[in-house]
Design a protein around this motif. Structure first.
Motif, PDB file in Angstrom:
ATOM      1  N   LEU A   1     -29.204 -35.491   7.452  1.00 20.30           N
ATOM      2  CA  LEU A   1     -28.797 -36.504   8.613  1.00 20.30           C
ATOM      3  C   LEU A   1     -29.214 -37.313   9.335  1.00 20.30           C
ATOM      4  O   LEU A   1     -30.984 -36.801   8.641  1.00 20.30           O
ATOM      5  N   GLY A   2     -28.800 -38.076  10.187  1.00 24.24           N
ATOM      6  CA  GLY A   2     -29.926 -38.865  11.146  1.00 24.24           C
ATOM      7  C   GLY A   2     -31.331 -38.350  11.265  1.00 24.24           C
ATOM      8  O   GLY A   2     -32.131 -38.977  11.459  1.00 24.24           O
ATOM      9  N   THR A   3     -30.828 -37.125  11.631  1.00 16.89           N
ATOM     10  CA  THR A   3     -32.467 -36.817  11.927  1.00 16.89           C
ATOM     11  C   THR A   3     -33.371 -36.379  11.116  1.00 16.89           C
ATOM     12  O   THR A   3     -34.304 -35.612  11.444  1.00 16.89           O
ATOM     13  N   GLY A   4     -33.373 -36.012  10.226  1.00 18.46           N
ATOM     14  CA  GLY A   4     -34.423 -35.531   8.656  1.00 18.46           C
ATOM     15  C   GLY A   4     -33.729 -34.520   8.295  1.00 18.46           C
ATOM     16  O   GLY A   4     -33.975 -33.970   7.236  1.00 18.46           O
ATOM     17  N   GLU A   5     -33.163 -33.965   9.001  1.00 20.22           N
ATOM     18  CA  GLU A   5     -32.516 -32.253   8.426  1.00 20.22           C
ATOM     19  C   GLU A   5     -32.410 -33.032   7.433  1.00 20.22           C
ATOM     20  O   GLU A   5     -30.501 -33.790   7.198  1.00 20.22           O
ATOM     21  N   VAL A   6     -32.075 -31.543   6.273  1.00 13.27           N
ATOM     22  CA  VAL A   6     -31.342 -31.175   4.863  1.00 13.27           C
ATOM     23  C   VAL A   6     -30.282 -30.440   5.229  1.00 13.27           C
ATOM     24  O   VAL A   6     -31.052 -29.552   5.794  1.00 13.27           O
ATOM     25  N   ILE A   7     -29.225 -30.250   4.692  1.00 13.22           N
ATOM     26  CA  ILE A   7     -28.626 -29.640   5.568  1.00 13.22           C
ATOM     27  C   ILE A   7     -27.349 -29.523   3.775  1.00 13.22           C
ATOM     28  O   ILE A   7     -26.759 -30.134   3.103  1.00 13.22           O
ATOM     29  N   ARG A   8     -26.438 -27.946   3.850  1.00 10.82           N
ATOM     30  CA  ARG A   8     -26.326 -28.265   2.240  1.00 10.82           C
ATOM     31  C   ARG A   8     -24.838 -27.384   3.110  1.00 10.82           C
ATOM     32  O   ARG A   8     -24.987 -26.328   3.741  1.00 10.82           O
ATOM     33  N   SER A   9     -23.605 -27.622   2.094  1.00 14.34           N
ATOM     34  CA  SER A   9     -22.544 -27.655   3.419  1.00 14.34           C
ATOM     35  C   SER A   9     -21.117 -27.498   2.190  1.00 14.34           C
ATOM     36  O   SER A   9     -21.439 -27.828   0.986  1.00 14.34           O
ATOM     37  N   GLY A  10     -20.569 -26.117   1.635  1.00 11.76           N
ATOM     38  CA  GLY A  10     -19.443 -25.737   0.773  1.00 11.76           C
ATOM     39  C   GLY A  10     -19.715 -25.139  -0.531  1.00 11.76           C
ATOM     40  O   GLY A  10     -20.786 -25.221  -0.036  1.00 11.76           O
TER      41      GLY A  10
END
Ligand SMILES: Cc1cc2nc3c(=O)[nH]c(=O)nc-3n(C[C@H](O)[C@H](O)[C@H](O)COP(=O)(O)OP(=O)(O)OC[C@H]3O[C@@H](n4cnc5c(N)ncnc54)[C@H](O)[C@@H]3O)c2cc1C
Length: 464
Positions: free
Chosen positions: A169-178
């Motif tokens: 994300l633009g915050t630098g957080e890494v997400i996984r979805s699906g």
């Protein structure tokens, strides 16, 4: 301003950063027509998700914008960097992580190209069915633009194939979805909101994509018609026939003439028909069983003749492939013919005839020339606009977009908004929706570092 290239080199190493005179002009634009290129201050080539997260953190800390880049084949200017911005090129994150034949999915890094994935799936008898016209395009770019292409009438577009994402994300957080499953109702669907967001919400670092059986038999039928409206009026019935066509494309007379001459096509159309035809319909059928394909060809040919086709030609395989390849090159042909812009408005497929009538009237009132072809089965009309005067061109395109919206369509079916179409989108889109998009953008990217000024303007973050 900080030495951005130096900062980035500390994260990814000198060999993964270009700065100053090292930067090729290629990184200053995509393939959209008529836009001013912008040279980035640096180009960075991350090799891992962790690299991407650190690059985003540095951009937040030192206030520079990031524009993701796959292969730069986009047609909306969305990969043009912001002024004083950095290009994040995904060409070195290009690993096919897995082709999972049991679950029918591929897991890929964003820099993998369509061509590479096609080769890897073929050996398993599977196919990733989204074929936008440029096979050098990357999967990351396809996800970010929600790419379509000729096969969407059967298989849908990219968003129908993306089962899961990893993204920064633009915050630098890494997400996984699906993930490797086809259904989930477990909170807001972040996979779908990132898909088609043109690099403005998150940087995609991995995609899980649906694969389909690769059907061995296919046939291309070419049907010339005496008028363009007859061609487009035939489309809804073909799509509704149960034949499940792989492609349903219309090509107008001028575009067909260019394709034939540039690609040296041998379609063996008799001169009497060539002289009468004003437009063509191309339908591709595919099947698992040869005999069933033969039966479907007969049904389709009868249907086309019943709807006014002057004749129906079942093209030999080599000619069918050559025609589809030439159709994929239509953009380059329009560009070399001097088209000033390309429009890819989508309307409900049954509205194409009325919509094209209105486009012709608009072209006539502005003294412009508009020619085209398109994914008729999807209602996605690709128009090349020939009008050198910028004011008249802008008036014409505003009119074309407004008509598309009035007919129940959208400003872009697959190329995206980028920077080239945002003025037109802003003129027809509901302000309440744009306000919501702004709030979503801020939630994903509070400092506005990801591709600012793309799709819509966010006052405080726009840098171009
Ligand atoms: C001859 C020709 C024919 C074409 N035909 C079609 C067609 O039929 N259908 C169709 O849909 N398109 C078509 N296109 C357009 C183009 O190929 C697609 O838009 C494609 O999806 C772009 O992929 P790319 O890797 O080149 O992306 P780029 O041009 O590099 O980038 C496109 C957008 O994706 C973003 N992006 C790239 N990678 C990432 C990432 N990892 N994370 C987040 N954002 C990212 C960029 O910032 C930008 O906003 C055609 C283009 C050409 C030149």
């Amino acid at each position: 301003m900080a030495d951005v290239a130096g900062l980035l080199a500390e994260i990814v190493g000198d060999s993964n950063v270009l700065g100053g005179a090292q930067i090729r002009e290629d990184f200053s634009h995509d393939e959209a027509l008529g836009l001013t290129p912008v040279m980035p201050v640096a180009v960075v080539f991350p090799r891992s998700t962790a690299d991407v997260a650190r690059i985003v953190a540095a951009a937040n800390e030192h206030h520079f914008a990031l524009t993701a880049r796959g292969s730069g084949t986009g047609l909306s200017g969305a990969a043009i960097p912001a002024r004083d911005g950095v290009v994040v090129s995904f060409e070195r994150m290009n690993r096919i992580i897995e082709v999972d034949t049991a679950n029918h999915v591929a897991v890929v890094q964003p820099g993998v190209t369509l061509e590479e994935l096609d080769r890897a799936t073929e050996e398993h008898g599977l196919v990733y069915p989204v074929f936008p016209g440029e096979s050098s395009a990357s999967l990351g770019g396809n996800v970010a633009t929600n790419a379509g292409g000729m096969r969407a009438v059967k298989y849908g577009v990219t968003r129908h194939q993306v089962l899961g994402l990893e993204a920064v994300l633009g915050t630098g957080e890494v997400i996984r979805s699906g993930g490797k499953f086809v259904k989930a109702t477990a909170g807001y669907d972040l996979t779908q909101i990132i898909t088609g967001s043109e690099g403005t919400l998150a940087l995609v670092t991995e995609a899980t994509l649906k694969l389909h059986p690769r059907l061995p038999y296919a046939a291309t039928l070419l049907a010339p018609f005496a008028t363009l409206p007859e061609v487009t009026r035939a489309v809804p019935a073909i799509v509704a026939s149960g034949l499940s066509p792989l492609m349903v494309e219309y090509i107008d007379l001028m575009t067909m003439a260019s394709l034939i001459s540039v690609a040296n096509l041998e379609l063996a159309i008799p001169p009497t028909i060539k002289d009468t035809a004003q437009a063509y319909l191309v339908v591709v059928l595919e099947d698992r069983i040869d005999d069933r394909l033969e039966d479907d060809i007969v049904v389709l040919a009868e249907m086309l003749t019943g709807r006014g086709a002057l004749d129906v030609f079942v093209l030999p395989d080599y000619a069918g492939s050559a025609l589809i390849e030439a159709r994929e090159q239509a953009f380059w042909i329009a560009k070399s013919s001097g088209a000033e812009d390309i429009v890819d408005v989508v309307v409900p497929r049954a509205q194409i005839p009325a919509y094209l009538d209105e486009v012709s009237a608009l072209a006539a009132t502005t003294g412009s020339w508009v020619a085209g072809c398109g994914h008729a089965g999807d209602g996605n009309v690709h128009l090349s606009v020939f009008q050198a005067d910028p004011d008249k061109r802008s008036r014409l395109i505003h009119g074309i977009m407004a008509a598309g919206t009035r007919f129940g369509g959208a400003v872009s079916g697959e190329h995206g908004i980028g920077v080239s179409k945002k003025e037109y989108l802003a003129a027809v889109e509901d302000p309440a929706k744009i306000a919501l998009w702004r709030r979503i953008k801020v939630a994903f990217d509070p400092n506005g570092i990801l591709n600012p000024g793309t799709i819509f303007d966010l006052e405080e973050t726009t840098r171009r």
